[in-house]
Write an enzyme that holds these catalytic residues in place. Structure first.
Site, PDB file in Angstrom:
ATOM      1  N   ARG A 118       1.073  -6.074  -2.032  1.00 58.04           N
ATOM      2  CA  ARG A 118       2.171  -6.762  -1.350  1.00 58.04           C
ATOM      3  C   ARG A 118       2.532  -8.039  -2.103  1.00 58.04           C
ATOM      4  O   ARG A 118       2.474  -9.137  -1.541  1.00 58.04           O
ATOM      5  CB  ARG A 118       1.779  -7.087   0.099  1.00 58.04           C
ATOM      6  CG  ARG A 118       1.493  -5.865   0.973  1.00 58.04           C
ATOM      7  CD  ARG A 118       1.164  -6.242   2.414  1.00 58.04           C
ATOM      8  NE  ARG A 118      -0.070  -7.011   2.505  1.00 58.04           N
ATOM      9  CZ  ARG A 118      -1.287  -6.461   2.580  1.00 58.04           C
ATOM     10  NH1 ARG A 118      -1.430  -5.151   2.595  1.00 58.04           N
ATOM     11  NH2 ARG A 118      -2.362  -7.220   2.653  1.00 58.04           N
ATOM     12  N   GLU A 151     -19.712  -0.606  -0.188  1.00 55.75           N
ATOM     13  CA  GLU A 151     -19.853  -1.212   1.133  1.00 55.75           C
ATOM     14  C   GLU A 151     -21.282  -1.046   1.639  1.00 55.75           C
ATOM     15  O   GLU A 151     -22.062  -0.264   1.097  1.00 55.75           O
ATOM     16  CB  GLU A 151     -18.900  -0.522   2.142  1.00 55.75           C
ATOM     17  CG  GLU A 151     -17.463  -0.402   1.641  1.00 55.75           C
ATOM     18  CD  GLU A 151     -16.465  -0.021   2.730  1.00 55.75           C
ATOM     19  OE1 GLU A 151     -16.834  -0.062   3.927  1.00 55.75           O
ATOM     20  OE2 GLU A 151     -15.326   0.315   2.363  1.00 55.75           O
ATOM     21  N   ARG A 193      -5.839   6.169  -3.392  1.00 56.54           N
ATOM     22  CA  ARG A 193      -4.919   5.033  -3.216  1.00 56.54           C
ATOM     23  C   ARG A 193      -3.465   5.471  -3.104  1.00 56.54           C
ATOM     24  O   ARG A 193      -2.675   4.828  -2.401  1.00 56.54           O
ATOM     25  CB  ARG A 193      -5.069   4.067  -4.394  1.00 56.54           C
ATOM     26  CG  ARG A 193      -6.463   3.499  -4.573  1.00 56.54           C
ATOM     27  CD  ARG A 193      -6.905   2.713  -3.361  1.00 56.54           C
ATOM     28  NE  ARG A 193      -8.232   2.112  -3.578  1.00 56.54           N
ATOM     29  CZ  ARG A 193      -8.953   1.568  -2.610  1.00 56.54           C
ATOM     30  NH1 ARG A 193      -8.499   1.558  -1.356  1.00 56.54           N
ATOM     31  NH2 ARG A 193     -10.134   1.050  -2.876  1.00 56.54           N
ATOM     32  N   GLN A 253      -3.067   6.928   0.378  1.00 50.89           N
ATOM     33  CA  GLN A 253      -3.211   5.803   1.311  1.00 50.89           C
ATOM     34  C   GLN A 253      -1.959   4.914   1.327  1.00 50.89           C
ATOM     35  O   GLN A 253      -1.473   4.528   2.401  1.00 50.89           O
ATOM     36  CB  GLN A 253      -4.436   4.986   0.896  1.00 50.89           C
ATOM     37  CG  GLN A 253      -4.747   3.786   1.793  1.00 50.89           C
ATOM     38  CD  GLN A 253      -5.895   2.938   1.223  1.00 50.89           C
ATOM     39  OE1 GLN A 253      -6.522   3.300   0.226  1.00 50.89           O
ATOM     40  NE2 GLN A 253      -6.168   1.819   1.866  1.00 50.89           N
ATOM     41  N   TYR A 297      -0.110   4.619   5.107  1.00 51.79           N
ATOM     42  CA  TYR A 297      -0.840   3.668   5.963  1.00 51.79           C
ATOM     43  C   TYR A 297       0.048   2.794   6.829  1.00 51.79           C
ATOM     44  O   TYR A 297      -0.430   2.169   7.774  1.00 51.79           O
ATOM     45  CB  TYR A 297      -1.804   2.822   5.125  1.00 51.79           C
ATOM     46  CG  TYR A 297      -1.239   1.559   4.520  1.00 51.79           C
ATOM     47  CD1 TYR A 297      -0.394   1.610   3.418  1.00 51.79           C
ATOM     48  CD2 TYR A 297      -1.563   0.315   5.037  1.00 51.79           C
ATOM     49  CE1 TYR A 297       0.095   0.457   2.854  1.00 51.79           C
ATOM     50  CE2 TYR A 297      -1.073  -0.849   4.479  1.00 51.79           C
ATOM     51  CZ  TYR A 297      -0.247  -0.777   3.382  1.00 51.79           C
ATOM     52  OH  TYR A 297       0.246  -1.923   2.824  1.00 51.79           O
ATOM     53  N   LYS A 327      -8.521   8.489   3.214  1.00 50.60           N
ATOM     54  CA  LYS A 327      -9.922   8.095   3.359  1.00 50.60           C
ATOM     55  C   LYS A 327     -10.786   9.214   3.938  1.00 50.60           C
ATOM     56  O   LYS A 327     -11.999   9.228   3.720  1.00 50.60           O
ATOM     57  CB  LYS A 327     -10.013   6.893   4.328  1.00 50.60           C
ATOM     58  CG  LYS A 327      -9.246   5.658   3.900  1.00 50.60           C
ATOM     59  CD  LYS A 327     -10.082   4.802   2.974  1.00 50.60           C
ATOM     60  CE  LYS A 327      -9.484   3.404   2.860  1.00 50.60           C
ATOM     61  NZ  LYS A 327     -10.331   2.531   2.012  1.00 50.60           N
TER      62      LYS A 327
END
Ligand code: MN
Length: 418
Positions: free
Chosen positions: A149, A207, A243, A246, A250, A259
């Site tokens: 963005r 993660e 990506r 997504q 999204y 995902k």
């Protein structure tokens, strides 16, 4: 009294040091004791084990001797019953295991119950109930904002007020080593044409995942102080992300097919009890969170854990978990503040972990800055995103007691063609 040597034992790690049998600096030393589920060539039915150095203590067999009052917790072929047993039982079993494993007099009893880890095939350790993935790393969220963005504020307006997250797909959480097939889907080309085909922007996200043990009733919220009563332990997570799929899907409701094709977890769940020495104060939050999320003055649940990401064996990143903006205790408080109940086996992941340095970024999207600055690997090849045949490995370690290291093991996966 001297022990009589009963002949060579097959398990390294158990024989290497004198008093405990396991090297004190082993990442799966006696201060770690992670739980997992395994099979081996002689016993195809899944068994529950605890990692001890380079061996697995077969608790499905050993519990009758070591913790006879709890044998039922180790007979189900997964950790579900143990997870549901609650904090007091988790601590009692860990204490009993520590007593057995630290006393050399028990070595003769334990030796036949140890399986070399190289003989074992690890299984998905528990039945994943609900799966939620957060985005609680400010550096990662900022990087994504800048990449996706440009010209707008990097962080959305809500980001410092609540742990942003989405509900993922529990049924496609797979254990480390499971091949990951490149997903196909819709994506929009730069010229605006919408096409269907294999993702050309397949990525990982490094993660940690938190595993719920004790359930809660509908209508009950879990305060920050209830975290350790409900959460059993931690695993390493790779939130595979397409990506291009997504980016197109999204808005406005968040990730879905980009995902849900696969999420990989490490086979070992490290108990919270092993992470006492890793607890640190999280960063200062500004603005101060609303009261149900405000951990000022509370026992801190920041965790000084370092992740390492390897692509085809080459170390490409060392994301630091200690700087995460929202802690797992705040994530759990937020997940339940509306009265949503918890189930045993709920898994909630932290969100990709990225540090400030370029070699601390927790995704290829960030490491290659959306393919504008591809990584060059040791063999001279470059990567903006993952290629078929690529293998991603994520490991994690934390400081343990008295200078030891607590290992969280590894989550690994190889990309197979669409
Ligand atoms: Mn994620």
């Amino acid at each position: 009294m001297e022990l009589v040597e009963a002949g060579p034992r097959q398990v390294t790690g158990w024989t290497e040091t004198s008093r405990t049998g396991v090297a004190a600096d082993h990442a799966f030393g006696l201060h770690t004791l992670p739980y997992g589920v395994f099979t081996d060539a002689t016993r195809p039915q899944p068994r529950i084990g605890v990692a001890v150095g380079d061996a697995i203590l077969d608790l499905t067999a050993a519990s009758a001797t070591l913790v006879p009052e709890h044998v039922a917790l180790f007979r189900g072929g997964n950790l579900d019953a143990l997870l549901a047993a609650g904090r007091a039982t988790w601590t009692a079993i860990r204490t009993a295991l520590t007593c057995w494993l630290t006393d050399e007099r028990h070595a003769e009893v334990l030796a036949p119950l140890l399986v070399p880890v190289t003989d074992a095939t690890m299984r998905l350790p528990f039945t994943v109930a609900d799966y939620v993935d957060f985005s609680s790393c400010e550096q990662h969220a900022t990087n994504l904002g800048r990449i996706l963005r440009p010209g707008q504020p990097a962080l959305p307006a809500n980001w410092r007020h609540l742990p942003v997250g989405y509900h993922g797909r529990a049924g496609t959480v797979v254990v480390s080593g499971t091949p990951v097939s490149r997903p196909s889907g819709q994506h929009r080309l730069p010229d605006g044409i919408v096409v269907f085909g294999p993702s050309s922007a397949l990525d990982f996200e490094a993660e940690l995942g938190f595993v719920v043990g004790t359930p809660s009733a509908l209508g009950q919220s879990i305060p920050l102080t209830g975290f350790a009563d409900h959460v059993f332990g931690v695993c390493v997570v790779n939130d595979w992300s397409a990506r291009d799929i997504q980016a197109w899907e999204y808005v406005p409701l968040g990730p879905l097919l980009g995902k849900s094709f696969a999420t990989s977890i490490s086979p070992w769940v490290v108990p919270l009890d092993a992470l006492g020495a890793a607890r640190i104060r999280p960063p200062v939050r500004d603005p101060r969170p609303l009261p149900y999320l405000d951990d000022t003055g509370a026992e801190p649940w920041g965790l000084d854990i370092t992740l390492e990401v390897r692509l085809n064996g080459e170390l490409i990143s060392r994301p630091p978990f200690g700087g995460m903006y929202w802690t797992a205790a705040q994530q759990l408080a937020h997940l339940t503040i509306n009265g949503a109940s918890l189930r045993t086996g709920d898994l909630f992941a932290s969100g990709a972990v990225s540090g400030a340095a370029p070699d601390e970024r927790g995704s290829l999207l960030e490491l290659s800055w959306n393919d504008s600055a591809p990584l060059t690997l040791a063999d001279g090849s470059t990567r903006g995103f993952l290629a078929d045949g690529d293998e991603v490995s994520i490991t994690a370690t934390a400081p343990g007691p008295e200078g030891t290291t607590v290992g969280l093991g590894e989550v690994r996966g190889r990309i197979s063609p669409s």
